[in-house]
Design a protein around this motif. Structure first.
Motif, PDB file in Angstrom:
ATOM      1  N   LYS A 213      78.518  93.706 112.161  1.00 48.73           N
ATOM      2  CA  LYS A 213      79.560  94.135 111.240  1.00 48.73           C
ATOM      3  C   LYS A 213      80.884  93.450 111.573  1.00 48.73           C
ATOM      4  CE  LYS A 213      81.669  98.349 109.424  1.00 48.73           C
ATOM      5  NZ  LYS A 213      81.701  99.814 109.524  1.00 48.73           N
ATOM      6  N   ALA A 214      81.204  93.355 112.871  1.00 46.22           N
ATOM      7  CA  ALA A 214      82.443  92.693 113.293  1.00 46.22           C
ATOM      8  C   ALA A 214      82.414  91.209 112.946  1.00 46.22           C
ATOM      9  CB  ALA A 214      82.655  92.891 114.793  1.00 46.22           C
ATOM     10  N   ALA A 215      81.248  90.574 113.082  1.00 44.59           N
ATOM     11  CA  ALA A 215      81.127  89.152 112.750  1.00 44.59           C
ATOM     12  C   ALA A 215      81.320  88.928 111.253  1.00 44.59           C
ATOM     13  CB  ALA A 215      79.769  88.630 113.207  1.00 44.59           C
ATOM     14  N   ARG A 216      80.757  89.825 110.437  1.00 43.80           N
ATOM     15  CA  ARG A 216      80.948  89.712 108.986  1.00 43.80           C
ATOM     16  C   ARG A 216      82.418  89.895 108.617  1.00 43.80           C
ATOM     17  NH1 ARG A 216      76.646  93.696 106.638  1.00 43.80           N
ATOM     18  NH2 ARG A 216      76.619  94.232 108.789  1.00 43.80           N
ATOM     19  N   ALA A 217      83.089  90.838 109.261  1.00 40.61           N
ATOM     20  CA  ALA A 217      84.506  91.078 108.982  1.00 40.61           C
ATOM     21  C   ALA A 217      85.343  89.867 109.385  1.00 40.61           C
ATOM     22  CB  ALA A 217      84.976  92.325 109.708  1.00 40.61           C
ATOM     23  N   ALA A 218      85.032  89.276 110.515  1.00 38.81           N
ATOM     24  CA  ALA A 218      85.767  88.095 110.973  1.00 38.81           C
ATOM     25  C   ALA A 218      85.523  86.921 110.031  1.00 38.81           C
ATOM     26  CB  ALA A 218      85.345  87.726 112.394  1.00 38.81           C
ATOM     27  N   ASN A 219      84.309  86.775 109.559  1.00 37.41           N
ATOM     28  CA  ASN A 219      83.986  85.699 108.628  1.00 37.41           C
ATOM     29  C   ASN A 219      84.729  85.898 107.310  1.00 37.41           C
ATOM     30  OD1 ASN A 219      82.804  83.464 107.545  1.00 37.41           O
ATOM     31  ND2 ASN A 219      80.805  84.397 107.217  1.00 37.41           N
ATOM     32  N   ALA A 220      84.757  87.138 106.821  1.00 42.63           N
ATOM     33  CA  ALA A 220      85.477  87.433 105.580  1.00 42.63           C
ATOM     34  C   ALA A 220      86.976  87.181 105.757  1.00 42.63           C
ATOM     35  CB  ALA A 220      85.232  88.873 105.156  1.00 42.63           C
ATOM     36  N   ALA A 221      87.526  87.532 106.915  1.00 41.98           N
ATOM     37  CA  ALA A 221      88.950  87.302 107.182  1.00 41.98           C
ATOM     38  C   ALA A 221      89.253  85.812 107.235  1.00 41.98           C
ATOM     39  CB  ALA A 221      89.355  87.977 108.487  1.00 41.98           C
ATOM     40  N   ALA A 222      88.361  85.029 107.810  1.00 41.96           N
ATOM     41  CA  ALA A 222      88.575  83.585 107.880  1.00 41.96           C
ATOM     42  C   ALA A 222      88.534  82.971 106.487  1.00 41.96           C
ATOM     43  CB  ALA A 222      87.509  82.953 108.767  1.00 41.96           C
ATOM     44  N   LYS A 223      87.623  83.436 105.649  1.00 41.20           N
ATOM     45  CA  LYS A 223      87.553  82.930 104.279  1.00 41.20           C
ATOM     46  C   LYS A 223      88.804  83.311 103.500  1.00 41.20           C
ATOM     47  CE  LYS A 223      82.609  82.565 103.546  1.00 41.20           C
ATOM     48  NZ  LYS A 223      81.466  83.051 102.767  1.00 41.20           N
ATOM     49  N   ALA A 224      89.275  84.531 103.716  1.00 42.47           N
ATOM     50  CA  ALA A 224      90.482  84.991 103.025  1.00 42.47           C
ATOM     51  C   ALA A 224      91.691  84.181 103.480  1.00 42.47           C
ATOM     52  CB  ALA A 224      90.707  86.474 103.279  1.00 42.47           C
ATOM     53  N   ALA A 225      91.759  83.874 104.764  1.00 43.51           N
ATOM     54  CA  ALA A 225      92.879  83.081 105.276  1.00 43.51           C
ATOM     55  C   ALA A 225      92.835  81.665 104.719  1.00 43.51           C
ATOM     56  CB  ALA A 225      92.844  83.050 106.796  1.00 43.51           C
ATOM     57  N   ALA A 226      91.643  81.095 104.605  1.00 44.69           N
ATOM     58  CA  ALA A 226      91.508  79.745 104.062  1.00 44.69           C
ATOM     59  C   ALA A 226      91.866  79.739 102.577  1.00 44.69           C
ATOM     60  CB  ALA A 226      90.091  79.243 104.268  1.00 44.69           C
ATOM     61  N   ALA A 227      91.477  80.788 101.872  1.00 38.61           N
ATOM     62  CA  ALA A 227      91.768  80.870 100.447  1.00 38.61           C
ATOM     63  C   ALA A 227      93.249  81.142 100.209  1.00 38.61           C
ATOM     64  CB  ALA A 227      90.928  81.967  99.811  1.00 38.61           C
ATOM     65  N   GLY A 228      93.911  81.776 101.116  1.00 36.01           N
ATOM     66  CA  GLY A 228      95.317  82.142 100.960  1.00 36.01           C
ATOM     67  C   GLY A 228      96.267  80.974 101.143  1.00 36.01           C
ATOM     68  N   LYS A 229      95.820  79.793 101.531  1.00 38.75           N
ATOM     69  CA  LYS A 229      96.701  78.656 101.781  1.00 38.75           C
ATOM     70  C   LYS A 229      96.927  77.821 100.529  1.00 38.75           C
ATOM     71  CE  LYS A 229      95.744  78.208 106.667  1.00 38.75           C
ATOM     72  NZ  LYS A 229      95.300  77.344 107.730  1.00 38.75           N
TER      73      LYS A 229
ATOM     74  N   ALA B 103      74.295  96.337 115.635  1.00 42.14           N
ATOM     75  CA  ALA B 103      74.800  96.554 114.273  1.00 42.14           C
ATOM     76  C   ALA B 103      76.323  96.445 114.238  1.00 42.14           C
ATOM     77  CB  ALA B 103      74.343  97.912 113.758  1.00 42.14           C
ATOM     78  N   ALA B 104      76.982  96.992 115.249  1.00 42.35           N
ATOM     79  CA  ALA B 104      78.451  96.914 115.307  1.00 42.35           C
ATOM     80  C   ALA B 104      78.910  95.461 115.483  1.00 42.35           C
ATOM     81  CB  ALA B 104      78.978  97.776 116.446  1.00 42.35           C
ATOM     82  N   ALA B 105      78.217  94.699 116.296  1.00 40.09           N
ATOM     83  CA  ALA B 105      78.570  93.291 116.492  1.00 40.09           C
ATOM     84  C   ALA B 105      78.364  92.493 115.208  1.00 40.09           C
ATOM     85  CB  ALA B 105      77.733  92.703 117.620  1.00 40.09           C
TER      86      ALA B 105
ATOM     87  N   ARG C 210      68.383 104.452 125.143  1.00 37.11           N
ATOM     88  CA  ARG C 210      68.872 103.100 125.424  1.00 37.11           C
ATOM     89  C   ARG C 210      68.589 102.164 124.257  1.00 37.11           C
ATOM     90  NH1 ARG C 210      66.671 104.044 130.498  1.00 37.11           N
ATOM     91  NH2 ARG C 210      64.845 102.791 129.983  1.00 37.11           N
ATOM     92  N   ALA C 211      67.406 102.265 123.672  1.00 38.10           N
ATOM     93  CA  ALA C 211      67.060 101.419 122.529  1.00 38.10           C
ATOM     94  C   ALA C 211      67.967 101.709 121.340  1.00 38.10           C
ATOM     95  CB  ALA C 211      65.597 101.628 122.147  1.00 38.10           C
ATOM     96  N   ARG C 212      68.267 102.987 121.113  1.00 38.44           N
ATOM     97  CA  ARG C 212      69.155 103.372 120.014  1.00 38.44           C
ATOM     98  C   ARG C 212      70.558 102.816 120.248  1.00 38.44           C
ATOM     99  NH1 ARG C 212      69.719 108.441 120.825  1.00 38.44           N
ATOM    100  NH2 ARG C 212      67.530 108.912 120.492  1.00 38.44           N
ATOM    101  N   GLN C 213      71.076 102.927 121.487  1.00 37.93           N
ATOM    102  CA  GLN C 213      72.403 102.398 121.800  1.00 37.93           C
ATOM    103  C   GLN C 213      72.441 100.885 121.612  1.00 37.93           C
ATOM    104  OE1 GLN C 213      73.030 103.725 125.801  1.00 37.93           O
ATOM    105  NE2 GLN C 213      73.883 105.706 125.183  1.00 37.93           N
ATOM    106  N   LYS C 214      71.389 100.220 122.026  1.00 39.93           N
ATOM    107  CA  LYS C 214      71.323  98.766 121.890  1.00 39.93           C
ATOM    108  C   LYS C 214      71.323  98.365 120.417  1.00 39.93           C
ATOM    109  CE  LYS C 214      68.678  95.025 123.984  1.00 39.93           C
ATOM    110  NZ  LYS C 214      67.500  94.714 124.776  1.00 39.93           N
TER     111      LYS C 214
END
Length: 189
Positions: free
Chosen positions: A133-149, A129-131, A120-124
């Motif tokens: 990673k997803a937050a970093r990807a979303a942040n990078a996508a938001a920065k890329a979208a802001a830079a693309g305008k 870690a997955a969350a 259970r501790a390993r799954q948690k």
């Protein structure tokens, strides 16, 4: 993760604790004397509590009853060792959630519980870690979208964009002026 083992001090206790520790669990030992065992249980937060009835079975029964009802320990698995034959029925009636086991059975169950807790501790940890990673990807996508305008992709450009798009702080309403006070004559002393 630990197991709280409540047993009065005698010559047999160190050997019994050593056999439990061979199963790979972290065992915390204490005597079932109030309030020491309960303070230890609150501090350690064990996933299992084992109470040995070989000495002072009435006292051990009261201890087990208290531990099964206390807010801090009622979720922990409760195992009873060496319950006298004349007390088995009373114990089962008073503590239906407790399991009467032998030392060998307890070692096996604790080893299994330890493996499940580690899984259970390993799954948690993996989910966190997955969350992240997803937050970093979303942040990078938001920065890329802001830079693309049409703005250059500089670190300050993203911050300027965020500041410019933010709502202006609300202004406090102006105080209403009160009507002028009439001059009052000075009091004579």
């Amino acid at each position: 993760m630990s197991v709280l083992y409540l047993h009065f001090e005698n010559d047999d206790r160190p050997g019994r604790v050593a056999r439990l520790q061979k199963s790979g669990v972290h065992v915390v030992v204490a005597e079932p004397r109030w309030p020491g065992f309960f303070e230890l249980a609150k501090r350690e937060k064990p996933y299992a509590i084992a109470i040995d009835f070989s000495q002072a079975p009435s006292h051990s029964l009261e201890t087990a009853d208290y531990m099964s009802k206390a807010r801090e320990t009622k979720e922990a698995a409760l195992f009873l060792l060496r319950v006298p034959a004349d007390r088995v029925e009373a114990v089962q009636k008073r503590l239906p959630q407790a399991t009467i086991v032998t030392e060998g059975e307890l070692s096996g169950k604790l080893a299994e519980m330890e493996r499940e807790a580690e899984a259970r501790a390993r799954q948690k940890k993996e989910a966190a870690a997955a969350a992240k990673k997803a937050a970093r990807a979303a942040n990078a996508a938001a920065k890329a979208a802001a830079a693309g305008k049409g703005k250059p992709a500089t670190p300050t450009a993203g911050k300027t964009k965020a500041k410019a798009g933010a709502a202006a702080p609300k202004k406090k309403p102006a105080r209403k002026s009160s009507p002028p006070k009439k001059a009052q004559p000075k009091k004579k002393k």
